[in-house]
Design an enzyme around this catalytic site. Structure first.
Site, PDB file in Angstrom:
ATOM      1  N   THR A   1       0.817  -1.211   0.000  1.00 30.02           N
ATOM      2  CA  THR A   1       0.000   0.000   0.000  1.00 30.02           C
ATOM      3  C   THR A   1       0.852   1.263   0.000  1.00 30.02           C
ATOM      4  O   THR A   1       2.068   1.208   0.171  1.00 30.02           O
ATOM      5  CB  THR A   1      -0.925   0.054   1.247  1.00 30.02           C
ATOM      6  OG1 THR A   1      -0.123   0.254   2.403  1.00 30.02           O
ATOM      7  CG2 THR A   1      -1.731  -1.227   1.402  1.00 30.02           C
ATOM      8  N   CYS A   2       0.167   2.402  -0.141  1.00 26.49           N
ATOM      9  CA  CYS A   2       0.858   3.687  -0.246  1.00 26.49           C
ATOM     10  C   CYS A   2       1.129   4.334   1.105  1.00 26.49           C
ATOM     11  O   CYS A   2       1.367   5.534   1.178  1.00 26.49           O
ATOM     12  CB  CYS A   2       0.043   4.641  -1.103  1.00 26.49           C
ATOM     13  SG  CYS A   2       0.583   4.589  -2.795  1.00 26.49           S
ATOM     14  N   ASP A   3       1.064   3.547   2.179  1.00 24.46           N
ATOM     15  CA  ASP A   3       1.302   4.098   3.508  1.00 24.46           C
ATOM     16  C   ASP A   3       2.633   3.578   4.026  1.00 24.46           C
ATOM     17  O   ASP A   3       2.907   2.374   3.950  1.00 24.46           O
ATOM     18  CB  ASP A   3       0.156   3.652   4.431  1.00 24.46           C
ATOM     19  CG  ASP A   3       0.227   4.319   5.785  1.00 24.46           C
ATOM     20  OD1 ASP A   3       1.236   5.015   6.072  1.00 24.46           O
ATOM     21  OD2 ASP A   3      -0.722   4.153   6.569  1.00 24.46           O
TER      22      ASP A   3
ATOM     23  N   ASN B   1      -6.613   0.365   0.224  1.00 25.40           N
ATOM     24  CA  ASN B   1      -5.909   0.714  -1.021  1.00 25.40           C
ATOM     25  C   ASN B   1      -6.328  -0.168  -2.199  1.00 25.40           C
ATOM     26  O   ASN B   1      -5.662  -0.215  -3.223  1.00 25.40           O
ATOM     27  CB  ASN B   1      -4.389   0.570  -0.824  1.00 25.40           C
ATOM     28  CG  ASN B   1      -3.632   1.843  -1.129  1.00 25.40           C
ATOM     29  OD1 ASN B   1      -2.407   1.872  -1.059  1.00 25.40           O
ATOM     30  ND2 ASN B   1      -4.321   2.901  -1.460  1.00 25.40           N
TER      31      ASN B   1
END
Ligand SMILES: *Cc1c(COP(=O)(O)O)cnc(C)c1O
Length: 390
Positions: free
Chosen positions: A339-341, A378
């Site tokens: 994911t983008c975290d 996501n």
């Protein structure tokens, strides 16, 4: 060389060839459930605690096939929501109506002390066995689920357990017998006492203290005219995530001797093992989908992470070392989820050989509180589940 490889695969405890084949066939991430290991865990539990009925805590891993395997072995179940109740009830549906009613306490305990009114109404026709730990719950049960049998949950020491539960659940020991009396006054029936020493409890003294407390409450309740039948020793039975965890056998010996010494022989003893039954039965296989070097450290981006199968790193305070199928000189590397975290960091210090995009990796002992709390964050769905030795 030959010997070394063998020792290694034994230590890893998985069939590497089979697991890579499954990953090729089903894609990744893939969550592999080994039902033979579940059966072994159940047998181990019963071997060392033969007089204790195991109520598998479904929340640890609620895959329906696991429920079926446990049911076939003779397990009972601890559920904490109406959907979990129905998941188990599906398996006892085929019993004749009369037998089912006699049977249900033997097979299911609803062990969430807090139950919404509408859940109580749904549960009432089944005459369930439910836990409680406060006065408001007595009123709700009386009004919305008067057919229930009650088990009072008391607060006990959770010292040293990986997951602490005593801040949220359990009546204060000083109020316990009053709460039992209040339930009887309301026209309900209290069947017993339960506790939970905290999950992954490696401090066996927690069990000893909790059993002593429960015994004194049994005596006090009896002196006030309420003889209790059920002693529920909860969950917490530790998994050997590492060699330092003392054996279940040692714990079981302690529990058996305390119970024998403290309780009359006709008390029905039950337990609610969750983690113990499933943790070592599951492995996840993921794929390297990205690679970079940041501040001199090799970073691998996997297609599974902390929002998914590795969610236990957050909610369960557990870690699952990433291992490679590939051999080679190992160096400290970072592993991230997809994911983008940046929170989606599995580890900053996994020991891995040099890997390439599309290489497969795996993590063992990831069966409890892992996929159960995976999200769709996501847009990445939870891992696909595959069963072996079913
Ligand atoms: C979560 C839970 C369990 C299972 O605990 P484990 O530590 O996984 O054995 C048992 N009983 C209750 C009430 C629980 O909330």
């Amino acid at each position: 060389m030959e010997n070394k490889t063998e020792a290694k695969s034994e230590e890893d405890g998985i069939d590497k060839e089979l697991f890579q084949k499954i990953a090729k066939e089903h894609g990744t991430p893939v969550f592999i459930i080994d039902h033979e290991k579940i059966r072994q865990n159940y047998r181990e539990f019963k071997e060392h605690l033969p007089t204790v009925q195991a109520y598998f805590a479904v929340k640890a891993n609620s895959n329906p096939e696991i429920v079926k395997t446990m049911y076939k072995m003779g397990a009972s179940f601890d559920v904490a929501s109406f959907p979990e109740f129905m998941l188990v009830y599906e398996n006892i549906k085929h019993l004749p109506e009369k037998e089912k009613q006699d049977f249900i306490w033997d097979k299911i305990i609803y062990a969430n002390t807090i139950k919404p009114k509408d859940t109580l109404e749904l549960l009432n026709p089944y005459k369930p066995l439910v836990t409680y730990d406060n006065m408001e719950e007595i009123k709700k049960i009386k009004n919305h689920c008067p057919n229930a049998g009650l088990v009072l949950r008391v607060r006990v020491q959770n010292t040293g357990s990986m997951v602490e539960l005593s801040s949220k659940f359990g009546a204060h020991p000083g109020e316990a017998v009053d709460l039992i009396e209040e339930a009887f006054k309301a026209g309900l029936v209290v069947e017993g006492i339960s506790f939970h020493v905290g999950s992954q409890c490696t401090n066996f003294n927690n069990y000893v203290q909790a059993l002593n407390l429960a015994a004194s409450l049994f005596k006090e309740a009896e002196s006030r005219g309420h003889k209790l039948q059920i002693l529920d020793i909860g969950g917490g039975f530790p998994v050997k995530y590492n060699p330092h965890v003392k054996s279940f056998k040692t714990l079981a010996k302690k529990i058996n001797s305390e119970i024998k010494q403290l309780f009359p022989p006709d008390v029905q003893v039950i337990a609610e093992p969750g983690r113990f039954m499933v943790a070592n039965a599951c492995t996840v296989v993921a794929k390297v989908v990205g690679k970079s070097v940041r501040d001199g450290k090799t970073c691998y981006y996997l297609n599974d992470g902390v929002y998914h199968t590795f969610s236990g790193q957050v909610f369960d305070h557990c870690t699952y070392p990433i291992k490679a199928f590939k051999e080679g000189e190992k160096k400290i590397s970072a592993t991230f989820g997809p994911t983008c975290d940046a929170f989606d960091t599995i580890s900053l210090s996994d020991e891995l050989p040099e890997l390439e995009i599309d290489d497969l990796v795996y993590a063992e002992n990831i069966g409890a509180y892992s996929i159960a709390s995976a999200t769709y964050f996501n847009g990445f769905p939870p891992a696909k589940v595959v069963h072996i030795n079913q």
